[in-house]
Design a protein around this motif. Structure first.
Motif, mmCIF file in Angstrom:
data_model
loop_
_atom_site.group_PDB
_atom_site.id
_atom_site.type_symbol
_atom_site.label_atom_id
_atom_site.label_comp_id
_atom_site.label_asym_id
_atom_site.label_seq_id
_atom_site.Cartn_x
_atom_site.Cartn_y
_atom_site.Cartn_z
ATOM 1 N N VAL A 1 -8.257 -12.142 -0.571
ATOM 2 C CA VAL A 1 -8.452 -11.549 0.226
ATOM 3 C C VAL A 1 -7.483 -10.236 0.011
ATOM 4 O O VAL A 1 -8.059 -8.882 0.015
ATOM 5 N N LEU A 2 -6.643 -10.018 -0.177
ATOM 6 C CA LEU A 2 -5.711 -9.155 -0.796
ATOM 7 C C LEU A 2 -7.053 -8.006 -2.130
ATOM 8 O O LEU A 2 -6.802 -7.345 -1.741
ATOM 9 N N TYR A 3 -6.574 -8.894 -2.902
ATOM 10 C CA TYR A 3 -7.351 -7.706 -4.046
ATOM 11 C C TYR A 3 -9.356 -7.542 -3.759
ATOM 12 O O TYR A 3 -8.991 -6.488 -4.696
ATOM 13 N N GLY A 4 -9.093 -8.373 -3.165
ATOM 14 C CA GLY A 4 -10.750 -8.376 -2.789
ATOM 15 C C GLY A 4 -11.072 -7.004 -1.669
ATOM 16 O O GLY A 4 -11.727 -5.728 -2.336
ATOM 17 N N PHE A 5 -9.794 -7.136 -0.771
ATOM 18 C CA PHE A 5 -9.796 -5.878 -0.023
ATOM 19 C C PHE A 5 -9.801 -4.346 -0.988
ATOM 20 O O PHE A 5 -9.623 -3.455 -0.731
ATOM 21 N N LEU A 6 -9.032 -4.399 -2.047
ATOM 22 C CA LEU A 6 -8.054 -3.455 -2.139
ATOM 23 C C LEU A 6 -9.397 -2.761 -3.027
ATOM 24 O O LEU A 6 -8.901 -1.680 -4.240
ATOM 25 N N VAL A 7 -9.751 -4.341 -4.248
ATOM 26 C CA VAL A 7 -10.277 -3.863 -5.272
ATOM 27 C C VAL A 7 -11.692 -2.621 -4.704
ATOM 28 O O VAL A 7 -12.183 -1.988 -4.921
ATOM 29 N N LEU B 1 0.822 -1.132 -0.003
ATOM 30 C CA LEU B 1 -0.127 -0.220 -0.314
ATOM 31 C C LEU B 1 1.138 1.762 0.121
ATOM 32 O O LEU B 1 0.141 2.312 0.049
ATOM 33 N N ARG B 2 2.269 1.162 0.906
ATOM 34 C CA ARG B 2 3.032 2.613 0.604
ATOM 35 C C ARG B 2 3.665 2.892 -0.654
ATOM 36 O O ARG B 2 4.444 3.523 -0.903
ATOM 37 N N ARG B 3 3.646 1.896 -1.674
ATOM 38 C CA ARG B 3 4.597 1.783 -3.214
ATOM 39 C C ARG B 3 3.636 1.670 -3.523
ATOM 40 O O ARG B 3 3.036 0.787 -4.903
ATOM 41 N N PRO B 4 2.830 3.136 -4.565
ATOM 42 C CA PRO B 4 1.963 3.279 -4.899
ATOM 43 C C PRO B 4 2.102 2.587 -7.096
ATOM 44 O O PRO B 4 1.260 2.057 -7.501
ATOM 45 N N LEU B 5 3.600 2.490 -7.337
ATOM 46 C CA LEU B 5 3.432 1.235 -8.207
ATOM 47 C C LEU B 5 3.210 0.239 -8.425
ATOM 48 O O LEU B 5 2.753 -0.739 -8.901
ATOM 49 N N MET B 6 3.537 -0.279 -7.373
ATOM 50 C CA MET B 6 3.195 -2.220 -6.577
ATOM 51 C C MET B 6 1.806 -2.015 -6.825
ATOM 52 O O MET B 6 0.246 -2.794 -7.142
ATOM 53 N N ARG B 7 0.793 -1.163 -6.146
ATOM 54 C CA ARG B 7 -0.383 -0.995 -6.050
ATOM 55 C C ARG B 7 -1.096 -0.781 -7.162
ATOM 56 O O ARG B 7 -2.192 -1.614 -7.373
ATOM 57 N N VAL C 1 -12.324 2.555 4.921
ATOM 58 C CA VAL C 1 -11.650 2.546 5.576
ATOM 59 C C VAL C 1 -10.369 2.869 5.627
ATOM 60 O O VAL C 1 -9.681 2.462 3.655
ATOM 61 N N PRO C 2 -9.527 3.633 6.405
ATOM 62 C CA PRO C 2 -8.394 4.744 5.712
ATOM 63 C C PRO C 2 -7.106 3.183 5.797
ATOM 64 O O PRO C 2 -6.979 2.374 5.858
ATOM 65 N N ASP C 3 -6.018 3.844 4.917
ATOM 66 C CA ASP C 3 -4.760 3.011 4.194
ATOM 67 C C ASP C 3 -4.331 2.429 5.946
ATOM 68 O O ASP C 3 -4.145 1.299 5.763
ATOM 69 N N ASP C 4 -4.211 3.284 6.714
ATOM 70 C CA ASP C 4 -3.128 2.582 7.756
ATOM 71 C C ASP C 4 -3.861 1.571 8.423
ATOM 72 O O ASP C 4 -3.492 0.515 8.904
ATOM 73 N N ARG C 5 -5.174 1.138 8.011
ATOM 74 C CA ARG C 5 -6.393 0.621 8.737
ATOM 75 C C ARG C 5 -5.731 -0.791 7.850
ATOM 76 O O ARG C 5 -6.228 -2.468 8.590
ATOM 77 N N LEU C 6 -6.031 -0.658 6.778
ATOM 78 C CA LEU C 6 -6.036 -2.383 5.742
ATOM 79 C C LEU C 6 -5.847 -3.020 5.814
ATOM 80 O O LEU C 6 -5.923 -4.533 5.674
ATOM 81 N N PRO C 7 -4.182 -2.869 6.670
ATOM 82 C CA PRO C 7 -2.802 -3.701 6.360
ATOM 83 C C PRO C 7 -3.218 -4.819 7.387
ATOM 84 O O PRO C 7 -3.158 -6.280 7.710
ATOM 85 N N GLU C 8 -3.837 -4.386 8.714
ATOM 86 C CA GLU C 8 -4.122 -5.279 10.062
ATOM 87 C C GLU C 8 -5.681 -6.316 8.994
ATOM 88 O O GLU C 8 -5.770 -7.265 9.766
ATOM 89 N N LEU C 9 -6.388 -5.814 8.867
ATOM 90 C CA LEU C 9 -7.822 -5.502 8.404
ATOM 91 C C LEU C 9 -7.410 -7.228 7.224
ATOM 92 O O LEU C 9 -7.563 -8.209 7.423
ATOM 93 N N ILE C 10 -6.906 -6.887 6.329
ATOM 94 C CA ILE C 10 -6.156 -7.696 5.104
ATOM 95 C C ILE C 10 -5.709 -8.413 6.354
ATOM 96 O O ILE C 10 -6.030 -10.316 5.923
#
Length: 258
Positions: A169-175, A104-110, A186-195
């Motif tokens: 799970v990863l793809y689903g949360f981001l999409v 999430l912290r790397r825009p090109l990877m996202r 959800v704030p981006d800083d919460r997504l890693p824990e939810l994923i």
């Protein structure tokens, strides 16, 4: 960070540390322009101007525009894995949280994972596998297999099936984030824990021993935790080594610079 040297075929290296620094200077410029204008609108001339080098200098490092940007994506993957390793994760959950956060912290990877054509265009369609390879492929299956033997992940699914669960799970949360109105996201800083929580719950054995008694592992419960941490280190060592080797090929790297 980048302690490697550029080596050009057919001629001896000249000041390899300087060549390597220049290569990364060019990649820095390419990254900035892709995020600003998108891959399809970014030319080698643009990159040369941004990096303050001659256009021909870029072609000394990479024969084609696609090769330049492929090297950029490979470097992003290495940086992502370095970030994960720096946190010294010792469990599957910590690995998943670290990977999600670093991604999430790397825009090109996202953008690569989500197939964002505005950012990556044709390059994204060609290189989309770069975001997962080798992070969530065969090395991850091997890691999950080791964890299953230790009784910490479910044994009623194959590692390949578990891999599909994690990827979904990863793809689903981001999409889903992109489909929701901004007020519902959800704030981006919460997504890693939810994923990490969702994927870990889906993969983990229930009960935790998964039929493998703690006393069946040398050292009991503490021994199991040590074994899990060891398997985690092996996994991260493996994926970072593969990622670095692929980057080295893109940079023409052969030996360490002093």
């Amino acid at each position: 960070m980048w302690r490697r040297a550029m080596v050009k075929a057919g001629r001896p290296p000249q000041d390899p540390a300087r060549q390597l620094a220049r290569a990364h200077q060019i990649l820095d410029a390419a990254a900035e322009l892709i995020l600003r204008w998108g891959y399809d609108k970014t030319t080698v001339d643009d990159v040369a101007t941004q990096a303050d080098v001659a256009k021909g200098t870029i072609y000394l490092h990479w024969k084609t525009r696609d090769a330049l940007f492929a090297a950029l994506l490979r470097r992003e993957r290495v940086l992502m894995l370095e970030e994960v390793r720096a946190a010294a994760p010792g469990t599957l959950r910590e690995v998943l949280r670290g990977l999600a956060g670093a991604l999430l912290r790397r825009p090109l990877m996202r953008a690569l994972l989500l197939g964002d054509n505005e950012v990556l265009g044709r390059l994204g369609r060609q290189k989309r596998e770069s975001v997962t390879t080798p992070v969530l492929t065969s090395a991850f299956e091997t890691y999950l297999g080791a964890l299953a033997e230790l009784g910490v992940v479910r044994a009623d699914r194959t590692p390949a099936e578990q891999l599909v669960v994690v990827s979904s799970v990863l793809y689903g949360f981001l999409v889903t984030q992109g489909l929701l109105p901004e007020s519902a996201r959800v704030p981006d800083d919460r997504l890693p824990e939810l994923i990490a929580d969702t994927a870990d719950r889906a993969l983990s054995a229930d009960p935790p021993a998964n039929g493998v008694a703690a006393d069946a592992v040398p050292g009991g419960s503490a021994g199991r935790a040590d074994a899990v941490a060891g398997a985690t280190r092996v996994y991260l060592d493996t994926v970072e080594d593969v990622a670095r080797r692929k980057l080295a090929l893109s940079l023409g790297v052969e030996e360490s610079a002093t």
